[in-house]
Design an enzyme around this catalytic site. Sequence first.
Site, PDB file in Angstrom:
ATOM      1  CD  GLN A 153      44.947  44.355  33.541  1.00 13.20           C
ATOM      2  OE1 GLN A 153      44.836  43.390  34.324  1.00 13.20           O
ATOM      3  NE2 GLN A 153      43.825  45.253  33.059  1.00 13.20           N
TER       4      GLN A 153
ATOM      5  CE1 TYR B 112      42.003  37.177  41.287  1.00 11.59           C
ATOM      6  CE2 TYR B 112      44.359  36.940  41.272  1.00 11.59           C
ATOM      7  CZ  TYR B 112      43.389  37.816  41.138  1.00 11.59           C
ATOM      8  OH  TYR B 112      43.364  39.043  40.953  1.00 11.59           O
TER       9      TYR B 112
HETATM   10  C1  VAH Z   1      40.887  38.342  37.136  1.00 13.68           C
HETATM   11  N1  VAH Z   1      41.513  40.529  36.158  1.00 13.68           N
HETATM   12  O1  VAH Z   1      39.892  38.428  36.363  1.00 13.68           O
HETATM   13  C2  VAH Z   1      41.765  39.714  37.346  1.00 13.68           C
HETATM   14  C3  VAH Z   1      40.931  40.246  38.462  1.00 13.68           C
HETATM   15  C4  VAH Z   1      38.633  41.133  39.461  1.00 13.68           C
HETATM   16  C5  VAH Z   1      39.384  40.374  38.338  1.00 13.68           C
HETATM   17  O2  VAH Z   1      41.158  39.696  39.671  1.00 13.68           O
HETATM   18  O3  VAH Z   1      41.488  37.468  37.754  1.00 13.68           O
END
Ligand code: VAH
Length: 311
Positions: free
Chosen positions: A10, A133
Site C-alpha cells: 500500500q 506484526y
Molecule cells: C495495519 N495499516 O493496520 C496497518 C498499520 C497502523 C496500522 O500498521 O496493520
Amino acid sequence: RVLITGGLGQLGVGLANFLRKRFGKDNVILSDIRKPPDHIFQSGPCIYSDILDYKNLREIVVNNGITWLFHYSALLSAVGEANVSLAKAVNITDVAVEHGLRLFVPSTIGAFGPTSPRDPTPDLCVQRPRTIYGVSKVHAELMGEYYHYRYGLDFRCLRYPGIISADSQPGGGTTDYAVQIFHDAVKNGKFECNLKPSTRLPMMYIDDCLRATLEVMEAPAESLSMRTYNINAMSFTPEELAQEVHKHIPEFQITYNVDSARQAIADGWPVSLDDSNARKDWKWKHDFDLPELVTTMLNFHGSDTRIAQAN
Ligand code: VAH
C-alpha cells in the site's frame, strides 16, 4: 540511488512515485517478492526477488549503487496473525551497515500494546504489542537503534498511524476499513465496517506520510534527538468518518459486522500519538485533517460524478 523493499505494498507504490518525482525515475528502484504488474514495471526500475534475504539484498545494493534503503516489506497486523512464521522480520541492518546505507524502516502504532499509555502515546514508553506484526516492528526499531549506537548506522524510523490512500488497495491491516469505506461509498453508497463505531484510532493521509518520511530522511543528523519518532495527524472513529462521508454522499449508509480479531488488535492500540519530538526536532506538521482527507479521497474516487448523478 534509492531501494524500496516491499515496493508493491500500500505504501511502497506511493513512496516510489513520490521519491521518483524528487530524485528521478531511474534513481528509485522497487523490489518485492511479488511479480510487479505491467503498469508498475513501466513506471520505473523494479526488481522481482522471490525471497529477500541477506545475500540477494546485498547483490541488489552493490549492483545498483544503492545509498538509501526504505525497508517496507512486512506482513500487516491482521494478516500477520494468520502467518506468524512468514511475518518475522527480514534482518537487513547488516547489509545497511556494511554498505554505509541510510536506512529507513517504517514502524507503526501497532508497535504499542494495551499496556502502553494510549491517549496520547509518547515516543518512549512500554511497548508490549500483542501481534507478531507489532513484535516484529519493535524488533526492527530496537535493531536499527542498536546498529546506530553500536556501529554508526544512519537509521531513521517513523511510527505511522493507519495510512489512508486512494490509489492502492489495503494490505490486510486493522485500519483497512478507513481505506475500503471510500471505494464502497462511491461504488455502492454503503459500507459494512468490521470495527465497532466507537473505535478511535490515529490515522494519516498518505501525502502527509510520504512527506514526513522524506523530511526525516533529509533532516540533518545533528537535529535528530531520537532515531524512532511518532508522527500524528488525526484520530477518528468509524462513526465520525461515516458522518464526514455522509456530508458528501447524503444517501451513504454504514453498517457494522465486527471482526473480533481486528477489534481486539484495535482495542490494544494507541488512541493518539504524542509527536512533539518530531515537531520540535525536524519541524514535522501534518496538512490533512478529517474534512480534507474525506474530500480528497472522494474526489479521487470520482464521487463528484456520483453526487452530480444523484442531484
Ligand atoms: C495495519 N495499516 O493496520 C496497518 C498499520 C497502523 C496500522 O500498521 O496493520
